[in-house]
Scaffold this motif. Structure first.
Motif, PDB file in Angstrom:
ATOM      1  N   THR A 100     -20.592  -4.578 -29.985  1.00  0.00           N
ATOM      2  CA  THR A 100     -20.163  -3.388 -29.243  1.00  0.00           C
ATOM      3  C   THR A 100     -20.134  -3.706 -27.751  1.00  0.00           C
ATOM      4  O   THR A 100     -20.642  -4.729 -27.303  1.00  0.00           O
ATOM      5  N   ASP A 101     -19.540  -2.789 -26.982  1.00  0.00           N
ATOM      6  CA  ASP A 101     -19.530  -2.956 -25.528  1.00  0.00           C
ATOM      7  C   ASP A 101     -20.949  -2.968 -24.983  1.00  0.00           C
ATOM      8  O   ASP A 101     -21.253  -3.671 -24.016  1.00  0.00           O
ATOM      9  N   ALA A 102     -21.829  -2.175 -25.614  1.00  0.00           N
ATOM     10  CA  ALA A 102     -23.224  -2.134 -25.164  1.00  0.00           C
ATOM     11  C   ALA A 102     -23.929  -3.448 -25.456  1.00  0.00           C
ATOM     12  O   ALA A 102     -24.791  -3.879 -24.699  1.00  0.00           O
ATOM     13  N   SER A 103     -23.566  -4.088 -26.573  1.00  0.00           N
ATOM     14  CA  SER A 103     -24.192  -5.359 -26.938  1.00  0.00           C
ATOM     15  C   SER A 103     -23.793  -6.469 -25.977  1.00  0.00           C
ATOM     16  O   SER A 103     -24.581  -7.370 -25.677  1.00  0.00           O
ATOM     17  N   GLU A 104     -22.552  -6.413 -25.491  1.00  0.00           N
ATOM     18  CA  GLU A 104     -22.084  -7.413 -24.531  1.00  0.00           C
ATOM     19  C   GLU A 104     -22.591  -7.006 -23.148  1.00  0.00           C
ATOM     20  O   GLU A 104     -22.054  -6.096 -22.516  1.00  0.00           O
ATOM     21  N   ARG A 105     -23.633  -7.689 -22.683  1.00  0.00           N
ATOM     22  CA  ARG A 105     -24.308  -7.232 -21.473  1.00  0.00           C
ATOM     23  C   ARG A 105     -24.853  -8.405 -20.661  1.00  0.00           C
ATOM     24  O   ARG A 105     -24.931  -9.533 -21.155  1.00  0.00           O
ATOM     25  N   THR A 106     -25.228  -8.103 -19.431  1.00  0.00           N
ATOM     26  CA  THR A 106     -25.834  -9.091 -18.540  1.00  0.00           C
ATOM     27  C   THR A 106     -27.300  -8.729 -18.354  1.00  0.00           C
ATOM     28  O   THR A 106     -27.627  -7.577 -18.075  1.00  0.00           O
ATOM     29  N   LEU A 107     -28.167  -9.720 -18.522  1.00  0.00           N
ATOM     30  CA  LEU A 107     -29.607  -9.480 -18.445  1.00  0.00           C
ATOM     31  C   LEU A 107     -30.237 -10.350 -17.359  1.00  0.00           C
ATOM     32  O   LEU A 107     -29.833 -11.492 -17.159  1.00  0.00           O
ATOM     33  N   PRO A 108     -31.239  -9.817 -16.666  1.00  0.00           N
ATOM     34  CA  PRO A 108     -31.882 -10.575 -15.594  1.00  0.00           C
ATOM     35  C   PRO A 108     -32.876 -11.594 -16.140  1.00  0.00           C
ATOM     36  O   PRO A 108     -33.506 -11.379 -17.170  1.00  0.00           O
ATOM     37  N   LEU A 109     -32.998 -12.691 -15.421  1.00  0.00           N
ATOM     38  CA  LEU A 109     -33.999 -13.703 -15.743  1.00  0.00           C
ATOM     39  C   LEU A 109     -34.950 -13.793 -14.550  1.00  0.00           C
ATOM     40  O   LEU A 109     -34.563 -14.280 -13.484  1.00  0.00           O
ATOM     41  N   VAL A 110     -36.141 -13.292 -14.735  1.00  0.00           N
ATOM     42  CA  VAL A 110     -37.128 -13.321 -13.656  1.00  0.00           C
ATOM     43  C   VAL A 110     -38.451 -13.846 -14.208  1.00  0.00           C
ATOM     44  O   VAL A 110     -38.688 -13.828 -15.415  1.00  0.00           O
ATOM     45  N   PRO A 190     -37.092   3.959 -16.976  1.00  0.00           N
ATOM     46  CA  PRO A 190     -36.203   5.024 -17.452  1.00  0.00           C
ATOM     47  C   PRO A 190     -35.501   4.636 -18.753  1.00  0.00           C
ATOM     48  O   PRO A 190     -35.048   3.490 -18.896  1.00  0.00           O
ATOM     49  N   PRO A 191     -35.410   5.558 -19.706  1.00  0.00           N
ATOM     50  CA  PRO A 191     -34.782   5.253 -21.002  1.00  0.00           C
ATOM     51  C   PRO A 191     -33.386   4.665 -20.905  1.00  0.00           C
ATOM     52  O   PRO A 191     -33.029   3.790 -21.696  1.00  0.00           O
ATOM     53  N   HIS A 192     -32.580   5.130 -19.936  1.00  0.00           N
ATOM     54  CA  HIS A 192     -31.213   4.600 -19.863  1.00  0.00           C
ATOM     55  C   HIS A 192     -31.206   3.129 -19.444  1.00  0.00           C
ATOM     56  O   HIS A 192     -30.323   2.367 -19.853  1.00  0.00           O
ATOM     57  N   GLY A 199     -29.377  -3.153 -25.303  1.00  0.00           N
ATOM     58  CA  GLY A 199     -28.015  -3.170 -25.824  1.00  0.00           C
ATOM     59  C   GLY A 199     -27.784  -2.167 -26.937  1.00  0.00           C
ATOM     60  O   GLY A 199     -26.947  -2.389 -27.814  1.00  0.00           O
ATOM     61  N   HIS A 200     -28.519  -1.050 -26.893  1.00  0.00           N
ATOM     62  CA  HIS A 200     -28.302   0.007 -27.888  1.00  0.00           C
ATOM     63  C   HIS A 200     -27.013   0.755 -27.571  1.00  0.00           C
ATOM     64  O   HIS A 200     -26.733   1.035 -26.402  1.00  0.00           O
ATOM     65  N   SER A 201     -26.263   1.102 -28.601  1.00  0.00           N
ATOM     66  CA  SER A 201     -25.029   1.849 -28.389  1.00  0.00           C
ATOM     67  C   SER A 201     -25.307   3.314 -28.074  1.00  0.00           C
ATOM     68  O   SER A 201     -24.478   4.001 -27.478  1.00  0.00           O
ATOM     69  N   ASP A 202     -26.476   3.795 -28.456  1.00  0.00           N
ATOM     70  CA  ASP A 202     -26.843   5.192 -28.254  1.00  0.00           C
ATOM     71  C   ASP A 202     -28.291   5.261 -27.802  1.00  0.00           C
ATOM     72  O   ASP A 202     -29.154   4.585 -28.362  1.00  0.00           O
ATOM     73  N   ILE A 203     -28.555   6.085 -26.815  1.00  0.00           N
ATOM     74  CA  ILE A 203     -29.929   6.190 -26.306  1.00  0.00           C
ATOM     75  C   ILE A 203     -30.854   6.807 -27.355  1.00  0.00           C
ATOM     76  O   ILE A 203     -32.078   6.630 -27.297  1.00  0.00           O
ATOM     77  N   GLY A 204     -30.258   7.490 -28.341  1.00  0.00           N
ATOM     78  CA  GLY A 204     -31.061   8.051 -29.429  1.00  0.00           C
ATOM     79  C   GLY A 204     -31.772   6.966 -30.218  1.00  0.00           C
ATOM     80  O   GLY A 204     -32.884   7.168 -30.708  1.00  0.00           O
ATOM     81  N   VAL A 205     -31.134   5.805 -30.350  1.00  0.00           N
ATOM     82  CA  VAL A 205     -31.759   4.680 -31.051  1.00  0.00           C
ATOM     83  C   VAL A 205     -32.966   4.201 -30.262  1.00  0.00           C
ATOM     84  O   VAL A 205     -34.033   3.917 -30.823  1.00  0.00           O
ATOM     85  N   THR A 206     -32.806   4.132 -28.954  1.00  0.00           N
ATOM     86  CA  THR A 206     -33.905   3.708 -28.081  1.00  0.00           C
ATOM     87  C   THR A 206     -35.115   4.615 -28.248  1.00  0.00           C
ATOM     88  O   THR A 206     -36.251   4.158 -28.422  1.00  0.00           O
TER      89      THR A 206
END
Length: 230
Positions: A100-110, A190-192, A199-206
């Protein structure tokens, strides 16, 4: 009824009366912060140590981890991009785009994530030199011992001894992803933001993961009630 539809006499959308059951899947909040720390320590000598770190810190899926390429990782600027996953399709391992578009994401490496990946990269270069001509480079961050895509089920050979060592013998590898979600929300993120990391498609899953209380939490809640009305 058909005549009523043709005459436009139906005053409401009857499709709304249809009840489609929501998909059911096993939800588990995973392990706690203390066990997560124990896992990081216990996996130090495991060749997949960095994989466990990324799962706990970034909530990455198994298919995302096994499909991650070094070309998707920028250790200098400190981020990685999830572009593809490794899936078994028609009996064969294949690289497929993020679902999904949500799955395709950029994540920080710290912090630990970045440093662990640096060490993992160095270790992999040594592993490739030791393998010699048998090494098949696919640019994968977490390949097999000869550089080819790793059979997803083979991850159990690493995970099962580790989960036993930390006293989490019934915990699935996927539950480590849930662990990340729960720990981040417990820290007040924050949940969002958590949703975008996982990479959840819906915040309800989170929130469903977070709301899945453990037996001990339920027991503590009922104890409070027992003290109030008992």
């Amino acid at each position: 009824m058909q005549n009523a539809v043709r005459e436009e006499l139906v005053t409401r959308n009857v499709a709304q009366l249809v009840r489609v059951p929501s998909p059911k899947y096993r939800v588990n909040r995973g392990i706690g912060a203390e066990q997560a720390h124990e896992l990081i320590e216990a996996s130090q000598d495991d060749r997949l140590h960095a994989l466990y770190v990324l799962t706990l810190y970034l909530g990455m899926r198994r298919a995302e981890l096994l499909g991650l390429r070094w070309s998707d990782v920028d250790l200098d600027t400190g981020h990685l991009e999830i572009q593809q996953t490794l899936q078994r399709v028609d009996g064969e391992l294949r690289f497929v785009p993020a679902k999904t578009d949500a799955s395709e994401r950029t994540l920080p490496l710290v912090g630990r994530c970045r440093e662990t990946l640096r060490k993992h990269r160095a270790g992999q270069l040594w592993e490739a030199s030791e393998a010699g001509d048998t090494w098949q480079d696919h640019d994968l961050v977490f390949p097999s011992r000869v550089g080819t895509p790793m059979e997803p089920d083979n991850l159990r050979r690493s995970w099962y001894p580790l989960r036993k060592k930390i006293g989490a013998s019934t915990t699935r590898f996927h539950d480590l992803r849930h662990t990340c979600v729960t720990l981040l929300l417990n820290l007040g993120v924050p949940p969002h933001v958590v949703r975008e990391i996982a990479g959840h498609s819906d915040i309800g899953v989170t929130m469903k993961i977070y709301a899945h209380a453990s037996l001990e939490e339920k027991r503590a809640a009922v104890r409070k009630l027992d003290g109030r009305i008992g």
